[in-house]
Scaffold this motif. Sequence first.
Motif, short mmCIF file in Angstrom:
data_model
loop_
_atom_site.label_atom_id
_atom_site.label_comp_id
_atom_site.label_asym_id
_atom_site.label_seq_id
_atom_site.Cartn_x
_atom_site.Cartn_y
_atom_site.Cartn_z
N ILE A 502 12.51 -53.52 20.48
CA ILE A 502 11.41 -52.03 20.18
C ILE A 502 12.63 -51.57 18.00
N ILE A 503 13.49 -51.73 18.40
CA ILE A 503 13.54 -50.93 16.51
C ILE A 503 13.67 -52.13 15.84
N ALA A 504 13.68 -53.69 16.09
CA ALA A 504 13.93 -54.89 15.32
C ALA A 504 11.65 -55.01 14.81
N TYR A 505 11.24 -54.52 16.30
CA TYR A 505 9.93 -54.66 16.17
C TYR A 505 9.68 -53.56 15.05
N LEU A 506 9.57 -52.73 14.84
CA LEU A 506 9.02 -51.62 14.56
C LEU A 506 9.90 -51.99 12.52
N LEU A 507 11.20 -52.03 12.31
CA LEU A 507 11.18 -52.41 11.47
C LEU A 507 10.22 -53.40 11.13
N LEU A 508 10.70 -54.74 11.66
CA LEU A 508 9.84 -55.94 11.02
C LEU A 508 8.42 -55.79 11.23
N GLY A 509 8.35 -55.47 12.14
CA GLY A 509 6.65 -55.87 12.53
C GLY A 509 5.93 -54.47 11.63
N VAL A 510 6.43 -53.15 11.69
CA VAL A 510 5.87 -52.43 10.73
C VAL A 510 5.90 -51.78 9.64
N VAL A 511 7.25 -51.38 9.47
CA VAL A 511 7.69 -50.53 8.30
C VAL A 511 7.82 -51.91 7.20
N ARG A 512 8.24 -53.38 7.63
CA ARG A 512 7.88 -54.20 5.71
C ARG A 512 6.27 -54.64 5.92
N PRO A 513 5.70 -54.68 6.49
CA PRO A 513 4.46 -55.21 6.06
C PRO A 513 3.81 -53.80 5.07
N LEU A 514 4.68 -52.34 5.72
CA LEU A 514 4.26 -51.02 4.57
C LEU A 514 4.51 -51.14 3.48
N VAL A 515 6.08 -51.53 3.22
CA VAL A 515 6.75 -51.62 2.01
C VAL A 515 6.51 -52.49 1.55
N LYS A 516 5.88 -53.46 1.32
CA LYS A 516 5.20 -54.66 0.99
C LYS A 516 4.58 -54.50 0.59
N THR A 517 3.35 -53.25 0.56
CA THR A 517 1.80 -52.00 0.34
C THR A 517 2.57 -51.69 -0.44
N MET A 518 3.89 -50.81 0.26
CA MET A 518 3.88 -49.80 -1.71
C MET A 518 4.31 -50.32 -2.46
N PHE A 519 5.49 -51.69 -2.34
CA PHE A 519 6.24 -52.10 -3.72
C PHE A 519 5.41 -53.38 -3.61
N PRO A 520 4.28 -53.75 -4.36
CA PRO A 520 3.31 -54.92 -4.08
C PRO A 520 4.34 -55.95 -5.58
N PRO A 521 4.18 -56.62 -4.90
CA PRO A 521 5.17 -57.94 -6.31
C PRO A 521 4.47 -57.90 -7.65
#
Length: 581
Positions: A502-521
């Motif tokens: 559950i933690i891996a899914y939340l980190l990789l599936g939810v948090v990671r895309p949002l972090v990429k949106t927050m900090f674009p290259p």
Amino acid sequence: MAATTDSTAGETPTPGQLSVLLDRLREALARLSSTQKILLGVTLAAILALLVTSAIWMRQPDYRVLFSNIGERDGGAIITALEQLNVPYRFSDSGTAILVPGEKVHEVRLRLATQGLPKGGSVGFELMENQKFGTSQFAEQVNFQRALEGELARTIQSVAAVQAARVHLAIPKPSVFVREEQKPSASVLLNLYPGRALEPAQIAGIQNLVAASVPQLAPASVTLLDQSGAMISQLKSKLLEAGLDPTQIKYVQEVEASVIKRIEDILTPIVGKDNARVQVAADIDFSQSEQTAETNRPNTTPPDITIRSQQTSETASVNPTPMGVPGALTNQPPVPATAPLTAPPVAGAGGSGATTAVPPGQQAPGQINAAGVQAPIYNAGSPISTRKDSTINYEVDRTVRHTKQSVGVIKRLSAAVVINHRKDVGKDGKPTTKPLGDAEIKQINDLVREAMGYTQERGDTLSVANAPFTLAEKADELPLWKDPEVVSLGKELLFWAAIAAIIAYLLLGVVRPLVKTMFPPPEPETVNIDGIDIIAGEDGEIELSAAEQLQKKIDEARELARQDPKVVANIIKDWIGANGS
């Protein structure tokens, strides 16, 4: 290219750096929509909750059963004592057990035992410790009877199959009149554990325990009931009447087990361990019989003749003849005979008048001895009559034989033995099996006969077979997936694996895309080289496309042709010559 400077590790960020970081964080959050901000907050809260739950779960003690199946009164007293001792507790799912941390189970039990808990729902002789002044004799007698009933109930509850017990004693008042005297009696109600039953020996033991605790109480006057109301005190007699004596069944099993063990002990060194299976059926005769026989035979053998009694009678009568000179002397009666016989000398008898003593058993001269009586010969006239009677009683040969047949005689034994094939190695090197030879089978047959005590006159039977054993799972070994310890470990691993997933899914599936949106290259920089726009990478290096790289090579070839045309001409000649050949 933009260059960024990081703070030195271990240095405290300055207020300016903190404000820059906060500004960048605000800018990053501004790139998210309202839905994405809510999703990010919920996800971070869920991850934090899972981490905190896991930490609490790991630090939570393992609760174990302190007491189970206790009464409400004892349960309340135990909970009060646990609260005073500051011991955490909880109830089981069914509510019939009190749980405490596993490392404190034994300590808490000992502390509660010092307080007399649990009491088992009954009072014992501690009731006599708080007697009030001025208590009547009747109240003392009632309290004593209550205490005795409670102590007996506690003792009976120590039997493994008994969950709870209640004892009722009926003790009559003593009377000075023998006719009005009554014997005490007792009733015991037993609450047994589910699936448990009392054996006849245990029933008799409880009856004797209660009877020995009350004066003048006979074991037959103790009635035992179970929780269903069935009377179990007559269980032993009913089994005997039905012919189902457990003692006899146990004896048969012991006889069969003894024969099986003897056979296995003698076969194990020959065929190896677990390579022989033995089954024995014993037919035991439990009938009881007594026989008395009396035999009378004639006693005719001379050496064995025994005289019981013997009687002999002998008589003799003498008819006297008149002799001598007539006169007064002749008419006198004869002198009575004496032993030894002494008589005065008679004229003409040749006597000298002297008295001669005759030894016993001898006949005096001039005397006659008949039937133990001696008389002078001159008195013996003709005829003399004698009579002799003899009676002999012999013993009769009489034999009395009393025979009592022993109980538990083996009437017949039936044994079946299966021997596994002998293990061997084949020509290809693989393990294989082969049957035993006839000589080995005969040897095993003879050994089993001797071990079991085979008797043909008794009708015993024996069967020995040789067959390969199949690889079957042992019945007494639980499979791995049914082992309680493995199941418990699997549940625990599954729990932690689910949390990690559950933690891996939340980190990789939810948090990671949002972090990429927050900090674009960062956007790539464009560099103009020789009139061509080239995109530089993140690290400042120029990245060329395939078309740009081809154009660059063409430009290099042109520059080489301008600087050294002869080399280019030679290269072209070589290409043409190679193609022409």
